[in-house]
Design a protein around this motif. Structure first.
Motif, PDB file in Angstrom:
ATOM      1  N   HIS A   1       0.834  -1.198   0.000  1.00  0.00           N
ATOM      2  CA  HIS A   1       0.000   0.000   0.000  1.00  0.00           C
ATOM      3  C   HIS A   1       0.875   1.256   0.000  1.00  0.00           C
ATOM      4  O   HIS A   1       0.567   2.238  -0.686  1.00  0.00           O
ATOM      5  N   GLU A   2       1.971   1.204   0.767  1.00  0.00           N
ATOM      6  CA  GLU A   2       2.872   2.350   0.852  1.00  0.00           C
ATOM      7  C   GLU A   2       3.561   2.615  -0.485  1.00  0.00           C
ATOM      8  O   GLU A   2       3.701   3.763  -0.917  1.00  0.00           O
ATOM      9  N   GLN A   3       4.007   1.532  -1.153  1.00  0.00           N
ATOM     10  CA  GLN A   3       4.681   1.689  -2.438  1.00  0.00           C
ATOM     11  C   GLN A   3       3.727   2.226  -3.507  1.00  0.00           C
ATOM     12  O   GLN A   3       4.107   3.078  -4.314  1.00  0.00           O
ATOM     13  N   ALA A   4       2.505   1.726  -3.495  1.00  0.00           N
ATOM     14  CA  ALA A   4       1.510   2.228  -4.451  1.00  0.00           C
ATOM     15  C   ALA A   4       1.262   3.714  -4.216  1.00  0.00           C
ATOM     16  O   ALA A   4       1.155   4.495  -5.170  1.00  0.00           O
ATOM     17  N   GLY A   5       1.208   4.105  -2.941  1.00  0.00           N
ATOM     18  CA  GLY A   5       1.027   5.521  -2.610  1.00  0.00           C
ATOM     19  C   GLY A   5       2.186   6.372  -3.094  1.00  0.00           C
ATOM     20  O   GLY A   5       1.992   7.483  -3.607  1.00  0.00           O
ATOM     21  N   GLU A   6       3.414   5.859  -2.943  1.00  0.00           N
ATOM     22  CA  GLU A   6       4.599   6.576  -3.402  1.00  0.00           C
ATOM     23  C   GLU A   6       4.578   6.762  -4.916  1.00  0.00           C
ATOM     24  O   GLU A   6       4.968   7.811  -5.438  1.00  0.00           O
ATOM     25  N   LEU A   7       4.147   5.726  -5.627  1.00  0.00           N
ATOM     26  CA  LEU A   7       4.092   5.798  -7.088  1.00  0.00           C
ATOM     27  C   LEU A   7       3.087   6.858  -7.538  1.00  0.00           C
ATOM     28  O   LEU A   7       3.367   7.661  -8.436  1.00  0.00           O
ATOM     29  N   MET A   8       1.905   6.875  -6.926  1.00  0.00           N
ATOM     30  CA  MET A   8       0.900   7.864  -7.285  1.00  0.00           C
ATOM     31  C   MET A   8       1.365   9.284  -6.909  1.00  0.00           C
ATOM     32  O   MET A   8       1.120  10.242  -7.632  1.00  0.00           O
ATOM     33  N   LYS A   9       2.075   9.395  -5.790  1.00  0.00           N
ATOM     34  CA  LYS A   9       2.591  10.693  -5.360  1.00  0.00           C
ATOM     35  C   LYS A   9       3.643  11.197  -6.332  1.00  0.00           C
ATOM     36  O   LYS A   9       3.723  12.386  -6.632  1.00  0.00           O
TER      37      LYS A   9
ATOM     38  N   HIS B   1       7.305   2.178 -15.899  1.00  0.00           N
ATOM     39  CA  HIS B   1       8.678   1.819 -15.519  1.00  0.00           C
ATOM     40  C   HIS B   1       9.456   3.051 -15.050  1.00  0.00           C
ATOM     41  O   HIS B   1      10.132   3.013 -14.011  1.00  0.00           O
ATOM     42  N   GLU B   2       9.356   4.155 -15.790  1.00  0.00           N
ATOM     43  CA  GLU B   2      10.123   5.355 -15.451  1.00  0.00           C
ATOM     44  C   GLU B   2       9.631   5.989 -14.156  1.00  0.00           C
ATOM     45  O   GLU B   2      10.440   6.436 -13.330  1.00  0.00           O
ATOM     46  N   LEU B   3       8.313   6.037 -13.959  1.00  0.00           N
ATOM     47  CA  LEU B   3       7.788   6.622 -12.725  1.00  0.00           C
ATOM     48  C   LEU B   3       8.154   5.775 -11.505  1.00  0.00           C
ATOM     49  O   LEU B   3       8.422   6.312 -10.431  1.00  0.00           O
ATOM     50  N   ALA B   4       8.156   4.451 -11.672  1.00  0.00           N
ATOM     51  CA  ALA B   4       8.567   3.572 -10.571  1.00  0.00           C
ATOM     52  C   ALA B   4      10.034   3.811 -10.237  1.00  0.00           C
ATOM     53  O   ALA B   4      10.425   3.819  -9.059  1.00  0.00           O
ATOM     54  N   GLN B   5      10.845   4.016 -11.267  1.00  0.00           N
ATOM     55  CA  GLN B   5      12.272   4.283 -11.061  1.00  0.00           C
ATOM     56  C   GLN B   5      12.458   5.602 -10.312  1.00  0.00           C
ATOM     57  O   GLN B   5      13.278   5.698  -9.383  1.00  0.00           O
ATOM     58  N   GLU B   6      11.700   6.630 -10.711  1.00  0.00           N
ATOM     59  CA  GLU B   6      11.797   7.932 -10.050  1.00  0.00           C
ATOM     60  C   GLU B   6      11.333   7.856  -8.598  1.00  0.00           C
ATOM     61  O   GLU B   6      11.831   8.595  -7.743  1.00  0.00           O
TER      62      GLU B   6
END
Length: 332
Positions: free
Chosen positions: A114-122, A264-269
């Motif tokens: 849940h935390e990682q998904a939140g970070e990706l959306m942020k 992929h790029e947003l996950a990397q960022e």
């Protein structure tokens, strides 16, 4: 090729009668075509001469170059091909009737917490806000004229950032496949009800709800982002994708490869593991089950034909619970 007529009839049957998706028909056609080519090279002039031993020899040959999951698909394709020929009385017997599918090891799908998904959306939201800050503020007309090419590029870049956020929010909110996302049209959205009509595998249609964050991101894309890319398309004089919900830089319907690159790029960022859009689908299903959603409801939302496919997400939830337990009780 000697067996072209049989192959063409089989593909038409899959598409028109069975209603399989274009991607599935294409994959099966390639698999059967490769098999028939090999049979031709081995001197077969009549498919009635193919035996179960022939098929097992073919499997042994193919297993050297392909994974078990690929071989499972190829085996299903060959089995369906021979069943089709037998049903049309083009064969005296079906040698593939007892051809076994290779066992595929069970692998839990990659899922974000849940935390990682939140970070990706942020991360996607931060990119949008940064671009809005760049474009914000008043500009001296003389300076604006001198910087006009840069501003134009910036406006297009902002449109892309807005689009990326909307795509990510919608993928996570609905759990839809990347092919389903790229196939969406403007008319598929019902913003007042926050639902989207999705065309899934085998041309099966379903209606999926989405939440407020996705709704807001889509509204911004439709009002501020999409018109920019659509105008670029018209200015370039190329064929317009007027009905497509999501557009690429050239103003045409966005492709699956572009969406995968964006994720992929947003996950990397966001300093997250390298993921694909399908990981967002897995994450959405798992988080829904974690939140108490019914298994049947998740099955309907994801468009799974079998409940067994949806059940694997319960295993993911249990695995995540075990990991949390180990962290909380390291001596357990």
């Amino acid at each position: 090729m000697r067996f072209d007529d049989e192959l063409d009839s089989f593909c038409q049957h899959m598409s028109r009668v069975q209603g399989l998706s274009a991607n599935t028909v294409k994959a099966y056609r390639i698999d059967v075509d490769e098999f028939l080519h090999l049979m031709e090279l081995r001197g077969f002039t009549d498919l009635d001469a193919v035996t179960i031993e022939t098929l097992r020899s073919w499997m042994a040959h193919e297993m050297r170059n392909h994974s078990r999951s690929t071989m499972a698909r190829k085996t299903v394709a060959i089995r369906q091909f021979f069943a089709f020929l037998e049903d049309r009385q083009l064969l005296d017997h079906n040698p593939a009737a007892i051809l076994a599918t290779p066992r595929i090891p069970e692998h839990l799908p990659q899922v974000l917490s849940h935390e990682q998904a939140g970070e990706l959306m942020k991360r996607a939201q931060d990119d949008t806000e940064q671009m809005q800050n760049v474009d914000g503020g008043e500009c001296n007309p003389d300076v604006q004229q001198a910087q006009e090419p840069r501003i134009k590029r910036t406006v297009r870049q902002q449109a892309v950032e807005v689009r990326n956020r909307a795509m990510l929010e919608l993928l996570y909110a609905t759990g839809m496949r990347v092919a389903e996302l790229t196939g969406l049209d403007l008319g598929d959205l019902t913003m007042s009800e926050r639902t989207v009509r999705v065309m899934g595998k085998g041309s099966k249609e379903r209606v999926v709800p989405f939440g407020l964050p996705a709704c807001k991101a889509i509204e911004v894309w439709l009002s501020q982002g999409r018109p920019v890319l659509a105008d670029h398309n018209n200015a370039a004089g190329s064929a317009s994708s007027e009905s497509a919900l999501f557009l690429g830089l050239q103003g045409r319907r966005i492709g699956q490869r572009q969406v995968r690159q964006v994720v992929h790029e947003l996950a990397q960022e966001a300093d997250l593991p390298s993921i694909s859009p399908h990981a967002l689908r897995h994450s959405a299903a798992t988080h829904l089950l974690d939140g108490g959603a019914d298994l049947r409801e998740v099955q309907e939302m994801l468009g799974h034909s079998s409940l067994r496919t949806t059940q694997r997400y319960t295993h993911v939830s249990i695995e995540q619970l075990r990991q949390r337990y180990d962290l909380a009780f390291p001596r357990a």
